[in-house]
Write a protein that holds these residues in place. Structure first.
Motif, PDB file in Angstrom:
ATOM      1  N   ILE A  24       0.829  -1.206   0.000  1.00  0.00           N
ATOM      2  CA  ILE A  24       0.000   0.000   0.000  1.00  0.00           C
ATOM      3  C   ILE A  24       0.863   1.256   0.000  1.00  0.00           C
ATOM      4  CG2 ILE A  24      -1.607   1.339   1.441  1.00  0.00           C
ATOM      5  CD1 ILE A  24      -2.938  -1.375   2.118  1.00  0.00           C
ATOM      6  N   GLN A  28       0.929   3.878  -3.076  1.00  0.00           N
ATOM      7  CA  GLN A  28       0.611   5.279  -2.815  1.00  0.00           C
ATOM      8  C   GLN A  28       1.671   6.196  -3.422  1.00  0.00           C
ATOM      9  OE1 GLN A  28       2.210   7.440  -0.227  1.00  0.00           O
ATOM     10  NE2 GLN A  28       0.796   9.107  -0.654  1.00  0.00           N
ATOM     11  N   ARG A  48      -7.237   6.635  -4.535  1.00  0.00           N
ATOM     12  CA  ARG A  48      -7.968   6.269  -3.318  1.00  0.00           C
ATOM     13  C   ARG A  48      -8.687   4.936  -3.517  1.00  0.00           C
ATOM     14  NH1 ARG A  48      -8.725   9.041   0.998  1.00  0.00           N
ATOM     15  NH2 ARG A  48      -8.477  11.048  -0.004  1.00  0.00           N
ATOM     16  N   LEU A  51      -6.138   2.125  -3.298  1.00  0.00           N
ATOM     17  CA  LEU A  51      -5.697   1.948  -1.917  1.00  0.00           C
ATOM     18  C   LEU A  51      -6.771   1.296  -1.052  1.00  0.00           C
ATOM     19  CD1 LEU A  51      -3.774   5.302  -1.319  1.00  0.00           C
ATOM     20  CD2 LEU A  51      -2.810   3.041  -1.811  1.00  0.00           C
ATOM     21  N   THR A  55      -6.480  -2.341   0.785  1.00  0.00           N
ATOM     22  CA  THR A  55      -6.748  -2.478   2.213  1.00  0.00           C
ATOM     23  C   THR A  55      -7.755  -3.595   2.470  1.00  0.00           C
ATOM     24  OG1 THR A  55      -6.275  -0.156   2.628  1.00  0.00           O
ATOM     25  CG2 THR A  55      -7.644  -1.276   4.260  1.00  0.00           C
ATOM     26  N   VAL A 106      -6.437   5.550   4.338  1.00  0.00           N
ATOM     27  CA  VAL A 106      -6.738   5.532   2.902  1.00  0.00           C
ATOM     28  C   VAL A 106      -8.175   5.952   2.635  1.00  0.00           C
ATOM     29  CG1 VAL A 106      -5.013   3.745   2.464  1.00  0.00           C
ATOM     30  CG2 VAL A 106      -7.406   3.088   2.724  1.00  0.00           C
ATOM     31  N   ALA A 111      -4.180  11.701  -0.135  1.00  0.00           N
ATOM     32  CA  ALA A 111      -3.205  10.718  -0.598  1.00  0.00           C
ATOM     33  C   ALA A 111      -1.871  11.358  -0.990  1.00  0.00           C
ATOM     34  CB  ALA A 111      -3.783   9.923  -1.771  1.00  0.00           C
TER      35      ALA A 111
END
Length: 113
Positions: A24, A28, A48, A51, A55, A106, A111
């Motif tokens: 992650i 990013q 986003r 991410l 997650t 996230v 971000a």
């Protein structure tokens, strides 16, 4: 389930958490470098969304591993093995909320800056 090192079994959930954290964090950085935060997909940016998906995928993988560990607990004939698998399954289950808590940024944080 195949026989593996007790330490690896015990660390399974948080090893996946650490791998997810690294992925992650890397995505990013790449997403910011390539401007994924500027690409709108409905109410969220591409970055986003990626991410969030990473997650959720990390938490789901940890949950599947925890369930597999809890299903692999043998009968009481091997008490040490039973105890280790029980602890490993519990630790992996604890890694699920830890994942959602530590990666919660996230969902709300900027971000890229």
């Amino acid at each position: 389930m195949t026989r593996s090192s007790p330490l690896l079994t015990l660390a399974a959930g948080f090893t996946i958490w650490a791998s997810g954290f690294a992925v992650i964090y890397a995505v990013q950085g790449v997403g910011c470098a390539y401007g994924w935060d500027l690409i709108a997909l409905g109410p969220v940016s591409l970055l986003r969304l990626v991410l969030i998906l990473l997650t959720v995928a990390t938490a789901a993988i940890i949950y599947v591993v925890a369930r597999a560990l809890s299903g692999a607990i043998p009968g009481k004939e091997r008490e040490a093995s039973h105890f280790m698998l029980s602890v490993a399954a519990g630790a992996a289950l604890l890694a699920v909320p830890a994942t959602l808590f530590t990666f919660a940024g996230v969902f709300i944080a900027t971000a890229c800056s």
